[in-house]
Design an enzyme around this catalytic site. Structure first.
Site, PDB file in Angstrom:
ATOM      1  N   TYR A 141       0.821  -1.214   0.000  1.00 15.31           N
ATOM      2  CA  TYR A 141       0.000   0.000   0.000  1.00 15.31           C
ATOM      3  C   TYR A 141       0.852   1.261   0.000  1.00 15.31           C
ATOM      4  CZ  TYR A 141      -4.450  -2.355   0.956  1.00 15.31           C
ATOM      5  OH  TYR A 141      -5.586  -3.117   0.879  1.00 15.31           O
ATOM      6  N   LYS A 189       3.985 -15.171   3.345  1.00 18.24           N
ATOM      7  CA  LYS A 189       4.227 -15.943   2.116  1.00 18.24           C
ATOM      8  C   LYS A 189       5.738 -16.159   2.033  1.00 18.24           C
ATOM      9  CE  LYS A 189       2.955 -17.804  -1.824  1.00 18.24           C
ATOM     10  NZ  LYS A 189       2.135 -19.032  -1.897  1.00 18.24           N
ATOM     11  N   ASP A 221      -1.850 -18.591   1.522  1.00 13.80           N
ATOM     12  CA  ASP A 221      -2.770 -19.306   0.630  1.00 13.80           C
ATOM     13  C   ASP A 221      -3.529 -20.408   1.375  1.00 13.80           C
ATOM     14  OD1 ASP A 221      -0.320 -20.618   0.804  1.00 13.80           O
ATOM     15  OD2 ASP A 221      -0.151 -21.091  -1.330  1.00 13.80           O
ATOM     16  N   ASP A 245      -6.108  -7.372   4.467  1.00 12.41           N
ATOM     17  CA  ASP A 245      -7.273  -6.818   3.770  1.00 12.41           C
ATOM     18  C   ASP A 245      -8.121  -7.960   3.218  1.00 12.41           C
ATOM     19  OD1 ASP A 245      -8.938  -4.860   2.524  1.00 12.41           O
ATOM     20  OD2 ASP A 245      -7.882  -5.219   0.629  1.00 12.41           O
ATOM     21  N   ASP A 249     -11.971  -9.623   4.803  1.00 10.53           N
ATOM     22  CA  ASP A 249     -13.236  -9.709   4.055  1.00 10.53           C
ATOM     23  C   ASP A 249     -13.691 -11.170   4.003  1.00 10.53           C
ATOM     24  OD1 ASP A 249     -13.290  -6.927   3.467  1.00 10.53           O
ATOM     25  OD2 ASP A 249     -14.136  -7.319   1.472  1.00 10.53           O
TER      26      ASP A 249
HETATM   27  C1  IPM Z   1     -10.381  -1.636   3.796  1.00  9.70           C
HETATM   28  C2  IPM Z   1     -10.454  -1.125   2.379  1.00  9.70           C
HETATM   29  C3  IPM Z   1      -9.314  -0.178   2.100  1.00  9.70           C
HETATM   30  C4  IPM Z   1      -8.038  -0.984   2.236  1.00  9.70           C
HETATM   31  C5  IPM Z   1      -9.335   0.540   0.739  1.00  9.70           C
HETATM   32  C6  IPM Z   1     -10.633   1.210   0.465  1.00  9.70           C
HETATM   33  C7  IPM Z   1      -8.211   1.519   0.635  1.00  9.70           C
HETATM   34  O1  IPM Z   1     -10.527  -2.178   1.472  1.00  9.70           O
HETATM   35  O2  IPM Z   1     -10.337  -0.824   4.726  1.00  9.70           O
HETATM   36  O3  IPM Z   1     -10.400  -2.858   3.987  1.00  9.70           O
HETATM   37  O4  IPM Z   1      -7.644  -1.688   1.292  1.00  9.70           O
HETATM   38  O5  IPM Z   1      -7.401  -0.887   3.295  1.00  9.70           O
HETATM   39 MN    MN Z   2     -10.835  -4.119   2.434  1.00 11.43          MN
END
Ligand code: IPM
Ligand code: MN
Ligand code: NAD
Length: 364
Positions: A141, A189, A221, A245, A249
């Protein structure tokens, strides 16, 4: 207790969910005679349109002077073709960097009532309670060089960490594990990347400071699979920015919906609080958004920025109670609707608020 909170609601469902979360905090303030002040500031797409930049100076100055910052979400389809450095997301990355928090705590907790909502079998998710610690200020990032050379048809990003950056986030993860089930899983990794080799070696060194905690290493993975197959085996999980990240999710599948996940970013000048989900353009403005992730996020404000554990726990209990009573936003309904009442964003916010009030009166 006095608390100065800057609210950067942002785009899409951001304002819808933070509106409900702020109302819950106002209820907590009213019940306990606390003085919480809220200053609304622009960030993301709404700031690009109104101020010409995704992070206006006024927002950043206010955030730096706040006790806590609550962020909704940024981003919208209309900005998708923009250069990454000018997009709404750039405003979020810039405020993260400026506030300095490097440890992004993302709890994934499987509320019993929502196990039927997970596509995984209830017996697999029931009791799952993972605390992800996502490194938030390093890796791909922020690493340089980064560019897209269109003429050459070449683009590059850099995954870079310093040893100190790994040490500081590892220490936070170990400390959190000490207070929980004393197990830390570090995800990397290291079979391919030098950065990950350093990460693994450094986390192993830090482990010597925390003899009570059992450390294990996993490759990212297979970890993606283990989280789905046996989520209950994990306690605290520490990992670098991009892996964190993606895995967080994925952890939404355990909880039943991305709309359930809160986060707190600690370790810097001012803590930053944001639900894990994004601006959800597909449902924005329709009253369909689940505000519980944002509401659980403000519980984390009380816990980590105000030391108000009782009130934080009351918000979490209120969420549990509302779910027990069968109230759901549409994302929390899968299959059989019997016994459930489907609510709008505002109605769900009001239910939690009312329940928090009842719980706080009962314990006063
Ligand atoms: C999160 C989001 C952000 C990230 C994006 C929108 C920059 O996906 O907070 O999980 O990747 O950190
Ligand atoms: Mn995210
Ligand atoms: P998203 O998280 O916005 O949505 C993914 C899916 O989950 C969508 O179907 C959405 O409707 C659903 N969803 C998300 N939150 C929900 C909620 N509270 N209630 C009910 N359903 C919910 O991810 P995306 O679609 O990949 O990204 C959309 C935009 O959001 C992009 O511009 C992205 O960069 C941005 N984003 C911002 C943040 C942030 O600001 N913290 C985080 C992630 C994504």
């Amino acid at each position: 207790m006095k608390l100065k909170i800057v609210v950067t609601a942002g785009d899409g469902i951001g304002p819808e969910v933070t509106g409900e979360a702020v109302a819950v905090l106002q209820e907590v303030a009213a019940q306990g005679g606390h003085e919480f002040t809220f200053a609304e500031k622009r960030i993301g797409g709404v700031a690009i349109v109104q101020d010409g930049t995704p992070l206006p100076k006024d927002t950043l100055d206010a955030a730096l002077a706040a006790d806590a910052v609550l962020l909704g979400a940024v981003g919208g389809n209309e900005f998708n073709s923009m250069d990454p450095s000018k997009r709404p997301e750039a405003g979020l990355l810039a405020i993260r960097a400026a506030l300095g928090g490097f440890a992004n705590l993302r709890p994934a907790f499987a509320f019993k009532e929502l196990t039927v909502n997970s596509p995984l079998k209830a017996e697999i998710v029931e009791g799952a309670d993972i605390l992800f610690v996502r490194e938030l200020l390093g890796g791909l990032y922020f690493g340089k060089p980064r560019a897209w050379d269109k003429a050459k048809g070449e683009a590059w990003n850099t995954m870079r960490y310093t040893r100190d950056e790994v040490v500081r986030v590892a220490r936070i993860a170990f400390k959190l594990a000490e207070k929980r089930r004393k197990k830390l899983t570090s995800v990397d990794k290291s079979n391919v990347l030098e950065v990950s080799q350093m990460w693994r070696a450094t986390v192993s060194e830090v482990a010597a400071e925390f003899p009570e905690v059992t450390l294990e290493h996993q490759l990212v993975d297979s970890m993606a699979m283990h989280i789905m197959n046996r989520p209950r085996d994990f306690d605290v999980v520490v990992t670098e920015n991009l892996f964190g990240d993606v895995l967080t999710d994925e952890s939404a599948v355990i909880t039943g919906s991305l709309g359930m996940l809160p986060s707190a970013t600690i370790g810097g000048k001012v803590n930053l609080y944001e639900p894990v989900h994004g601006s959800a353009p597909d449902i924005a403005g329709k009253g369909l958004a689940n505000p519980l992730g944002a509401i659980l996020t403000v519980a984390l404000i009380l816990r980590h920025s105000a030391g108000m554990e009782t009130e934080a726990a009351a918000i979490e209990s209120a969420v549990r109670k509302v779910l027990e009573e069968g109230f759901r936003t549409p994302d929390l309904v899968r299959g059989n609707k019997q016994g459930l009442t489907v609510l709008s964003t505002k109605e769900m916010g009001a239910k939690v608020r009312e329940t928090v009030k009842g719980l706080l009166i009962a314990i006063a």
